[in-house]
Design a protein around this motif. Structure first.
Motif, short mmCIF file in Angstrom:
data_model
loop_
_atom_site.label_atom_id
_atom_site.label_comp_id
_atom_site.label_asym_id
_atom_site.label_seq_id
_atom_site.Cartn_x
_atom_site.Cartn_y
_atom_site.Cartn_z
N SER A 1 0.85 -1.19 0.00
CA SER A 1 0.00 0.00 0.00
C SER A 1 0.89 1.24 0.00
N THR A 2 0.71 2.07 -1.02
CA THR A 2 1.51 3.29 -1.14
C THR A 2 1.01 4.34 -0.16
N ILE A 3 1.95 5.03 0.47
CA ILE A 3 1.64 6.12 1.40
C ILE A 3 1.64 7.42 0.59
N VAL A 4 0.53 8.13 0.62
CA VAL A 4 0.39 9.39 -0.12
C VAL A 4 0.14 10.50 0.88
N SER A 5 0.92 11.59 0.78
CA SER A 5 0.78 12.74 1.66
C SER A 5 0.86 14.01 0.82
N ASN A 6 -0.06 14.93 1.04
CA ASN A 6 -0.10 16.16 0.26
C ASN A 6 -0.05 15.88 -1.24
N SER A 7 -0.76 14.88 -1.66
CA SER A 7 -0.87 14.46 -3.07
C SER A 7 0.43 13.88 -3.64
N ASP A 8 1.43 13.63 -2.81
CA ASP A 8 2.69 13.03 -3.27
C ASP A 8 2.86 11.64 -2.68
N ALA A 9 3.28 10.70 -3.51
CA ALA A 9 3.64 9.38 -2.99
C ALA A 9 4.94 9.55 -2.22
N VAL A 10 4.97 9.09 -0.96
CA VAL A 10 6.15 9.30 -0.12
C VAL A 10 6.77 8.00 0.39
N GLY A 11 6.10 6.88 0.15
CA GLY A 11 6.63 5.60 0.63
C GLY A 11 5.60 4.51 0.48
N THR A 12 5.85 3.40 1.15
CA THR A 12 4.94 2.27 1.05
C THR A 12 5.01 1.41 2.31
N ILE A 13 3.93 0.66 2.52
CA ILE A 13 3.92 -0.37 3.56
C ILE A 13 3.78 -1.70 2.83
N ILE A 14 4.63 -2.65 3.20
CA ILE A 14 4.59 -3.99 2.62
C ILE A 14 4.38 -4.98 3.75
N VAL A 15 3.40 -5.85 3.59
CA VAL A 15 3.19 -6.96 4.53
C VAL A 15 3.38 -8.23 3.71
N PHE A 16 4.19 -9.17 4.22
CA PHE A 16 4.44 -10.40 3.47
C PHE A 16 4.68 -11.58 4.39
N ASP A 17 4.43 -12.76 3.84
CA ASP A 17 4.60 -13.98 4.63
C ASP A 17 4.96 -15.11 3.68
N GLU A 18 6.02 -15.83 4.00
CA GLU A 18 6.48 -16.94 3.15
C GLU A 18 5.63 -18.19 3.32
N LEU A 19 4.92 -18.31 4.44
CA LEU A 19 4.16 -19.53 4.73
C LEU A 19 2.65 -19.32 4.69
N GLU A 20 2.19 -18.25 5.30
CA GLU A 20 0.75 -18.02 5.39
C GLU A 20 0.27 -17.04 4.33
N LYS A 21 -1.01 -17.13 4.07
CA LYS A 21 -1.65 -16.29 3.07
C LYS A 21 -1.97 -14.90 3.65
N ILE A 22 -1.68 -13.85 2.90
CA ILE A 22 -2.11 -12.50 3.28
C ILE A 22 -3.57 -12.40 2.82
N ASN A 23 -4.46 -12.05 3.75
CA ASN A 23 -5.88 -12.04 3.40
C ASN A 23 -6.42 -10.62 3.21
N ASP A 24 -7.69 -10.53 2.87
CA ASP A 24 -8.33 -9.24 2.62
C ASP A 24 -8.30 -8.31 3.83
N ILE A 25 -8.42 -8.88 5.02
CA ILE A 25 -8.40 -8.05 6.23
C ILE A 25 -7.01 -7.46 6.44
N ASP A 26 -5.95 -8.26 6.24
CA ASP A 26 -4.58 -7.75 6.33
C ASP A 26 -4.40 -6.59 5.35
N TYR A 27 -4.89 -6.79 4.13
CA TYR A 27 -4.78 -5.79 3.06
C TYR A 27 -5.51 -4.50 3.46
N LYS A 28 -6.72 -4.62 3.98
CA LYS A 28 -7.48 -3.44 4.39
C LYS A 28 -6.78 -2.70 5.53
#
Length: 176
Positions: free
Chosen positions: A134-161
């Protein structure tokens, strides 16, 4: 400081061109903000990152997300990983992000990959994992991102939200 051997003139409008080789090596693309510092008789240009000034808060957010979601968390600015929580912290903290993640930020992407897929977070290292970005946007500028990942378990819709909510929160927090 190291000398480059490059000398440039200031034009009539006070502009100076930073050579392409230097911009490429330092990953300074079009639209990147630079901070200007003056020390004695030197002018220093530094890539500006509103998130770099918030490393403690970013690390706290990464730790809270990790304890809640139980998946590895990475928070980046436009070029560097500034916060990591999870078992791979030593592999990623303070490393430059990959060109793939940089492009994802430029495109302001929000991605959910439920199934195992290759993800290049830093150059030279590929994780086969389920992930959300998920890209972090501040003052209409992209400034960074958050990445959640897992090698074993599935990332689900709730994690994404959740990471989308947190990236929106960080963006609002950084606004003037």
């Amino acid at each position: 400081m190291r000398a480059t051997g490059v000398i440039r003139r200031i034009d009539e409008l006070g502009r100076i061109v930073i050579p392409k080789e230097i911009r490429k090596n330092l990953r300074i693309g079009n639209g990147v903000s630079l901070e200007i510092f003056v020390t004695n008789d030197e002018i220093v240009l530094k890539k500006h990152s509103p998130l770099k000034n918030q490393i403690d808060i970013s690390q706290s957010i990464a730790d809270i997300l990790y304890s809640s979601l139980n998946h590895s968390i990475i928070i980046t600015d436009l070029s560097t990983i500034i916060a990591v929580s999870g078992p791979l912290k030593k592999d990623y903290i303070n490393k430059d992000i990959s060109a793939d993640i940089e492009e994802s930020i430029k495109r302001r992407e929000k991605i959910l990959e439920n199934y195992q897929k290759d993800l290049k977070i830093i150059e030279g290292k590929i994780e086969t994992c389920s992930y959300a970005i998920s890209t972090i946007v501040s003052n209409s500028d992209a400034v960074g991102t958050i990445i959640v990942f897992d090698e074993l378990e599935k990332i689900n819709d709730i994690d994404y939200k959740i990471i989308n909510i947190v990236s929106n929160f960080i963006g609002k927090y950084l606004e003037d």
